[in-house]
Design a protein around this motif. Structure first.
Motif, short mmCIF file in Angstrom:
data_model
loop_
_atom_site.label_atom_id
_atom_site.label_comp_id
_atom_site.label_asym_id
_atom_site.label_seq_id
_atom_site.Cartn_x
_atom_site.Cartn_y
_atom_site.Cartn_z
N HIS A 15 0.93 -1.22 0.00
CA HIS A 15 -0.03 0.25 -0.13
C HIS A 15 0.90 1.39 -0.19
CE1 HIS A 15 -2.26 -3.14 1.75
NE2 HIS A 15 -3.40 -2.46 1.13
N ASP A 20 -4.24 14.25 3.02
CA ASP A 20 -5.23 15.03 2.57
C ASP A 20 -4.96 16.45 2.98
OD1 ASP A 20 -5.42 15.26 5.08
OD2 ASP A 20 -7.38 14.17 5.57
N ILE A 28 -3.69 4.89 0.56
CA ILE A 28 -4.42 4.91 -1.01
C ILE A 28 -4.02 3.24 -1.56
CG2 ILE A 28 -4.12 5.73 -3.23
CD1 ILE A 28 -2.93 8.32 -2.07
N LEU A 29 -5.21 2.78 -1.68
CA LEU A 29 -5.25 1.24 -2.15
C LEU A 29 -4.81 1.28 -3.79
CD1 LEU A 29 -8.25 -0.20 -0.55
CD2 LEU A 29 -5.96 -0.52 0.04
N PRO A 30 -3.76 0.54 -3.98
CA PRO A 30 -3.30 0.50 -5.32
C PRO A 30 -4.45 0.16 -6.52
CG PRO A 30 -2.65 -1.46 -4.45
CD PRO A 30 -3.08 -0.52 -3.38
N SER A 31 -4.56 0.75 -7.82
CA SER A 31 -5.73 0.23 -8.43
C SER A 31 -5.17 -0.70 -9.64
CB SER A 31 -6.05 1.40 -9.24
OG SER A 31 -7.23 1.10 -10.05
N THR A 34 -7.25 -1.52 -14.69
CA THR A 34 -6.52 -0.24 -15.57
C THR A 34 -6.84 -0.58 -16.92
OG1 THR A 34 -4.39 -1.54 -15.85
CG2 THR A 34 -4.81 -0.03 -13.97
N ASN A 107 -14.30 4.83 -10.95
CA ASN A 107 -13.63 5.29 -9.84
C ASN A 107 -12.41 4.81 -9.90
OD1 ASN A 107 -12.17 6.20 -7.39
ND2 ASN A 107 -14.01 5.83 -6.13
N TYR A 108 -11.18 5.45 -10.08
CA TYR A 108 -9.82 5.20 -10.55
C TYR A 108 -9.15 4.51 -9.09
CZ TYR A 108 -9.66 6.92 -15.33
OH TYR A 108 -9.83 6.97 -16.49
N SER A 109 -9.58 4.55 -8.12
CA SER A 109 -9.14 4.05 -6.90
C SER A 109 -9.91 3.05 -6.46
CB SER A 109 -9.25 5.33 -5.76
OG SER A 109 -10.37 5.66 -5.33
N SER A 110 -10.92 2.31 -6.96
CA SER A 110 -11.53 1.27 -6.67
C SER A 110 -11.43 0.14 -7.37
CB SER A 110 -13.06 1.64 -6.76
OG SER A 110 -13.59 2.58 -5.89
N ASN A 111 -11.36 -1.10 -6.81
CA ASN A 111 -11.12 -2.43 -7.55
C ASN A 111 -12.08 -3.29 -7.83
OD1 ASN A 111 -8.07 -2.29 -8.13
ND2 ASN A 111 -7.88 -2.07 -5.78
#
Length: 202
Positions: A15, A20, A28-31, A34, A107-111
């Motif tokens: 991670h 903020d 921040i979780l990796p995405s 992609t 959402n680019y930060s969601s898997n």
């Protein structure tokens, strides 16, 4: 103490952290989902035929290419393995579809990935039919087919994810001695999928 330090270092390797606007550290979780991702897998898939009281079991294999986070192209095939129904002991069937999926999570930060797709294709079937004269015919059929599917995937690492899908397949076996036969089926599949990113992420 050494074990605690090793655990923290291992967690940090998977991670990354940022800040903020108030200066608090946030994780921040990796995405892993992609653009340019190629995924594939195979699994055991049960199916329920809608025009008759029959349960089938298939080998489901797929390959999918993610054009971007909204759209992907997918090839989906089902090879009939067996059924508890005694009348299908000599049935051979292959459904193969290719089409497009729309993905709802942008959402680019969601898997996680919820998707809906439509795939046209073909259905091949071979069945044994007994004529009134007790002669046995092995009839083959090639027919157009279409599959409408809803899927939910969750990407847990760079190279694999968990997938699930419910597919409605519509097709009609034609050219049979006793007339056309509806082959509509609801098929369920789930398992472990594998993927390879083909584009470098900036």
């Amino acid at each position: 103490m050494v074990r605690v330090v090793l655990f923290i270092m291992l967690a940090l390797s998977f991670h990354s952290f940022g800040q903020d606007r108030q200066g608090y550290a946030i994780m921040i979780l990796p995405s892993y989902r992609t653009a340019g991702l190629v995924s594939a897998s195979a699994t055991y898939a049960p199916g329920i035929m809608l025009q008759r009281d029959q349960t089938n079991f298939h080998l489901n294999a797929f390959a999918e290419y993610h054009i971007n986070r909204k759209v992907s192209l997918k090839s989906d095939s089902y090879w009939f393995l067996n059924s508890p129904n005694e009348k299908t002991s000599d049935l051979q069937m292959l459904r193969s579809h290719f089409g497009m999926f729309y993905h709802f999570n942008k959402n680019y930060s969601s898997n996680w990935d919820l998707k809906l797709g439509v795939m046209p294709g073909m259905t091949y079937s071979r069945q044994t039919e007994i004529l009134p004269t007790d002669a046995i015919l092995r009839m083959k059929s090639f027919a157009p087919s279409v599959s409408v599917a809803v899927g939910f995937d969750y990407y847990v690492w760079k190279y694999f994810h968990f997938f699930s899908q419910v597919s409605y397949t519509n097709s009609t076996a034609r050219g049979l001695y006793k007339g056309s036969q509806q082959m509509d089926e609801l098929i369920f599949s789930a398992g472990l999928g594998f993927q390879i990113p083909t584009r470098s992420q900036k």
